[in-house]
Every structure is written in structure tokens, then in C-alpha cells.
Design a protein around this motif. Structure first.
Motif, PDB file in Angstrom:
ATOM      1  N   LEU A  33      -0.395   2.790  -0.176  1.00 53.79           N
ATOM      2  CA  LEU A  33       0.543   3.682   0.508  1.00 53.79           C
ATOM      3  C   LEU A  33       1.896   3.760  -0.197  1.00 53.79           C
ATOM      4  O   LEU A  33       2.478   4.840  -0.315  1.00 53.79           O
ATOM      5  CB  LEU A  33       0.730   3.232   1.959  1.00 53.79           C
ATOM      6  N   GLU A  81      -2.159   7.636   9.652  1.00 50.57           N
ATOM      7  CA  GLU A  81      -1.015   8.528   9.830  1.00 50.57           C
ATOM      8  C   GLU A  81      -1.305   9.931   9.298  1.00 50.57           C
ATOM      9  O   GLU A  81      -2.094  10.127   8.368  1.00 50.57           O
ATOM     10  CB  GLU A  81       0.259   7.963   9.198  1.00 50.57           C
ATOM     11  N   GLY A 114       3.055   6.177   4.672  1.00 49.93           N
ATOM     12  CA  GLY A 114       3.123   5.045   5.572  1.00 49.93           C
ATOM     13  C   GLY A 114       4.519   4.578   5.907  1.00 49.93           C
ATOM     14  O   GLY A 114       4.711   3.431   6.311  1.00 49.93           O
ATOM     15  N   MET A 135      -4.684  -3.368   6.029  1.00 45.84           N
ATOM     16  CA  MET A 135      -3.464  -2.585   6.069  1.00 45.84           C
ATOM     17  C   MET A 135      -2.308  -3.310   5.398  1.00 45.84           C
ATOM     18  O   MET A 135      -1.450  -2.690   4.769  1.00 45.84           O
ATOM     19  CB  MET A 135      -3.099  -2.243   7.518  1.00 45.84           C
ATOM     20  N   ALA A 140      -0.715  -1.306   2.228  1.00 46.96           N
ATOM     21  CA  ALA A 140       0.671  -0.837   2.288  1.00 46.96           C
ATOM     22  C   ALA A 140       1.331  -0.922   0.924  1.00 46.96           C
ATOM     23  O   ALA A 140       2.021   0.010   0.489  1.00 46.96           O
ATOM     24  CB  ALA A 140       1.449  -1.649   3.314  1.00 46.96           C
TER      25      ALA A 140
END
Length: 512
Positions: free
Chosen positions: A157, A496, A163, A149, A153
Motif C-alpha cells: 500500500l 478501501e 491505505g 495487513m 501496508a
């Protein structure tokens, strides 16, 4: 072009989902080696053969693909994240179930989904049921999920304005922003390689540093490593049942407390996702400032609540007791705010000092707020809360002066429609919470437990299941369907809702 013909170049041309499968397969040799050191040969064989089988499958699929690797851009990489959180645990559960022998494959899959999504929901209530290699594997999977993650990110994302980045960029959620960032969008694969090379050493270095510091504070080796990995990944996985089972005492808690600040704002370790110079300084970052307000403000209010109520009967010898209560409150607040979920050994003292019966609502609220954007923390995220706060100030100003010009300073990091997008996400979060709670309630779960389970899964704060309810919830007693719903909720909470919507919108794929 010649670089692409090298073995390394060919490896990087493989789909991201296949690369992730290979990395997690190779990581199984770590608990296999540790099991040999512990003279646990059955567990070592389970991990060694599973890892070897995974690598063989990856190599064969890679050879079969050759140069016919499909290219789907950044959305394809987002789909690979969904594969990592939902499908890859099917493989990761094989050595866990085979080495444990006393659990079903569904329970092993649930535990691996909980670990890789950094939820940390503890299906095995008794830590003594698992051998040290299995404890290491659970913490390692959570740690690798946190690293995934961290990297995703910036590499996946942020270019898609997801995010939390949908609040800060000019692009629509699911689509890259126009302007200079389009250059970086040209080759998502190269961006992923560059960001991995930049962030992975930081993540590994911080984990090793915390591990060494915990060892110096008197913690046992395996416990120190698992707690270090769990704090950096905000997974809350512990081989001794939590902080109360550790041997490092207050010194160990203080070290964990300091490293939890990395989950409050990405600026604590990187500025690669900052698009303005105004918020490159940590002291001006709104996420970090709101986090500090909650970490120090909420325990102070709890402390004053008791202090004022017992002012007439306070005794001098209670001073140290009050300090322990304040520390327990502060540690537990930052732990659940960052969705780590470790409970301080002095939290029970803090509850008695402040007069709290069941602090479920406080812990649930902190977990829903969550940590910083582009960190390993889950929840709604502090930046979205900040955008809604600015919008609330503006609405109150309009109530007093309906014709006023906007004097509420919208930070450069928040776009014009940031509050609206943050509100949309909050509504999607609330709708997901309602849907999952209703589904669990329909399966016979009580209303209170359904709410706690839903928030724990969507905010990726598994320890809520034990600490937030009136009585601890026993996950092992849930049915197969309920466990499947919670697995889906954990994946939804990690990726999400906006990202899931982007994946299933055909127009996004055509424009990607």
C-alpha cells in the motif's frame, strides 16, 4: 542468479496469491493438532485433509507454472490481496463447514470473510455451538489476516500511495511516488520479503507476550490465546462471547487495553513507513495524540455529564461505582476506536452511570473514525481525520482574514493536497455506505439495521452488529443475497475504495 535456482528462491518466485494459499493451508495443521489433543478426531480430520489438499494443489500449480510466473509489479500484489480477502475464504470455509456439520457453506464462507478481513462479525451467536478447535481456527484466520495487513501496508500500500499513505506522500493514489522511493519500487518481491522478515517477528512476539500475560492474570489458555490474537488483529473474535465471559477480570482488561494502543499508530511498533524525522517520536505523532484525546476525553465527558446532573444526590459510597463506570467507558472507547469491538464488563455500568440509553451513535462514530494508518485497524483512519482537522482550521482562519497567508502548520507528514485527498476518500466511504445501506434496505432489512450492518462491514467492526443497534441483529436470519452484499462490503472496507479503483483502472496497470 544462483540463489533463484535454490528451492527457497523458486518458492519466492511464485505468485503472492499462491504463496498465501500455501501458508493458510499449512496453518490448518495447527487446529488439526489441537483437535487431536482435545480428542476431537472428526474435526482433526477435517482440518488435516483440507490443509493437505491445499498444499498439494499449491505444489502442483507451482510446478506447472515453472519459470513462467507472470510479473505485474506492486499492483499484482494488490490484486493478490483482493484474492486473499474474497477468494481464499472459499477454501478456508471447507474445514469449518465440514467440522461443524450444522451450518451451510455460505455461512461458513461468510464467517471466514469476516475473520480474514478482521471484521469479526459473529454469525454463531452461541459460543457453545462451536468446538474449541473451531474457535481457535476463527481467531487464527483473523490473526493471520491482521498480519497480512501489517505487512501489506509497508510492502504494497505504501509504494502505491494507498491505505492512508495518499495523504502523506507525493505520489498519486495507485502510483508510486517519484524520487528515492523509486529505487525500492524496482523489485516489489524483494521488498515484500524484507518487510515480512522485519515485521512478522514483531507481530508474533507481541501476540505471544500478551498471551502469556493473560495466562498470568488467570485467563484460560484458549481464551487467552484467542483474545491475544484478536486484539493484535483488531478482529474482536472471542471463544466465550466477549470480555464478560473471561475469567481474568479487570487485570485482563487492563492488559488488552494496553495492547490496543498498537492500533492507534504504526509508530508504536515500527517507523518503516515514516518519511520524515519530525514524526519518528510517538509523542509528536498526530494519530497517537488524537487517539489519546478520544480515549481519555470522551469517557471524561460522559463521566462529567452524569456527575453534574446528579451533584445534589451523589452519595459517598458511589465512588467505586463511578471508577468502574469510567474504566468501562475508557476500555470500550479504545476498543471500538481501534475497530476491535470488545465491550468492557463494566460498560453496562458506564451506560447507567452516564444515563446513556442506547450508545449506538457513539460506537458507530468511533468505528467510522478508526485507528492508525498502516495498522490492523479499519475505518477512515486517524491521519485522514487529522488532515481534515488542519484544513478546517485553515478555512476558519480565512473566514476571519480572507487575505491571510496560511499560518496553520501543515505537518511534514501531510502533503499539500492531503486534506483534499482525505475528503475524497471520506466521500467515497460515505457513498459506499449509502449504496450498501440502500441495497440491504431493498432486501427488507430495516433502516436502522441496514446502517449498522453497513458501518460494521465497511469499518471492519463486526461487534457493532450486536452492541450498536436497539436490539442485536441476528446475522443467521439474513438472506443469501444480503450475506453476499455484506461479504463484498467487508472486502471493500478492508482494502478501501481507492485500492479497488486502482485495481480496475487500466492506466495504472500500464504504468506499473
Amino acid at each position: 542468479m544462483k540463489r533463484e535456482r535454490t528451492p527457497t528462491g523458486r518458492i519466492w518466485r511464485l505468485p503472492l496469491s499462491l504463496l498465501l494459499w500455501g501458508v493458510f493451508s499449512a496453518s490448518m495443521f495447527v487446529p488439526a493438532a489441537y483437535a487431536v489433543v482435545r480428542d476431537n478426531h472428526p474435526a482433526s480430520q477435517s482440518f488435516f485433509y483440507s490443509g493437505l489438499l491445499g498444499l498439494i494443489c499449491v505444489i502442483l500449480i507451482g510446478l506447472a507454472l515453472g519459470d513462467r510466473t507472470p510479473r505485474y509489479g506492486t499492483l499484482g500484489q494488490l490484486l493478490s490481496l483482493l484474492f486473499a480477502f474474497a477468494i481464499l475464504p472459499l477454501f478456508l470455509a471447507i474445514p469449518l463447514q465440514d467440522a461443524l456439520q450444522t451450518t451451510s457453506y455460505l455461512n461458513a464462507y461468510f464467517d471466514m470473510v469476516s475473520a480474514i478481513t478482521t471484521t469479526g462479525a459473529d454469525l454463531f451467536a452461541d459460543p457453545g455451538r462451536l468446538t474449541p478447535p473451531l474457535h481457535l481456527w476463527r481467531a487464527q484466520v483473523g490473526w493471520m489476516g491482521g498480519m497480512l495487513m501489517w505487512i501489506a501496508a509497508s510492502a504494497i500500500l505504501a509504494p502505491l500511495s494507498l491505505g492512508g499513505f495518499e495523504v502523506t506522500t507525493r505520489g498519486e493514489p495507485g502510483r508510486a511516488a517519484s524520487g528515492p522511493s523509486m529505487i525500492a519500487r524496482a523489485d516489489p518481491r524483494k521488498r515484500l520479503i524484507r518487510i515480512t522478515a522485519m515485521l512478522a517477528p514483531i507481530y508474533v512476539g507481541l501476540t505471544l507476550t500478551l498471551w502469556v500475560l493473560l495466562l498470568m492474570s488467570g485467563e484460560q489458555s484458549l481464551t487467552a490465546l484467542c483474545h491475544a490474537m484478536s486484539v493484535m488483529a483488531t478482529s474482536g473474535i472471542s471463544p466465550v462471547g466477549g470480555i464478560e465471559g473471561s475469567t481474568s477480570g479487570v487485570a485482563g482488561e487492563a492488559l488488552l487495553f494496553l495492547f490496543m494502543f498498537f492500533a492507534l499508530s504504526r509508530l508504536t511498533f515500527s517507523s518503516d513507513t515514516t518519511n520524515t524525522a519530525g514524526f519518528r517520536r510517538l509523542e509528536t505523532d498526530p494519530e497517537f495524540r488524537i487517539g489519546l484525546l478520544l480515549v481519555f476525553g470522551l469517557p471524561t465527558l460522559l463521566f462529567l455529564r452524569h456527575w453534574i446532573a446528579s451533584l445534589e444526590v451523589t452519595e459517598g459510597e458511589d465512588f467505586m461505582l463511578a471508577l468502574r463506570a469510567f474504566w468501562g467507558s475508557m476500555f470500550t472507547v479504545i476498543s471500538f476506536l481501534t475497530t476491535t469491538g470488545f465491550e468492557s464488563a463494566d460498560w453496562e455500568e458506564a451506560r447507567q452511570w452516564s444515563g446513556l440509553g442506547t450508545p449506538g451513535l457513539i460506537l458507530l462514530g468511533l468505528s467510522v473514525i478508526g485507528g492508525g494508518v498502516a495498522t490492523t485497524a479499519g475505518g477512515v483512519k486517524l491521519l485522514r481525520v487529522y488532515a481534515l482537522y488542519l484544513n478546517g482550521l485553515r478555512e476558519m482562519e480565512k473566514l476571519v482574514h480572507p487575505s491571510s497567508v496560511d499560518t496553520v502548520h501543515h505537518a511534514d507528514r501531510i502533503q499539500k493536497n492531503g486534506a483534499f485527498i482525505a475528503w475524497v476518500f471520506f466521500m467515497l466511504f460515505a457513498m459506499s455506505l449509502a449504496a450498501i445501506s440502500l441495497a440491504l434496505a431493498a432486501l427488507g432489512v430495516s433502516f436502522e439495521h441496514a446502517i449498522v450492518l453497513s458501518i460494521a462491514a465497511l469499518s471492519t467492526t463486526g461487534p457493532l452488529i450486536e452492541f450498536a443497534a436497539e436490539t442485536p441483529i441476528k446475522l443467521a436470519e439474513l438472506g443469501a443475497v444480503a450475506k453476499g452484499i455484506l461479504c463484498a462490503a467487508m472486502v471493500l472496507g478492508r482494502l478501501e475504495t481507492l485500492a479497488i479503483i486502482a485495481l480496475f483502472t487500466p492506466g495504472m496497470w500500464r504504468n506499473n
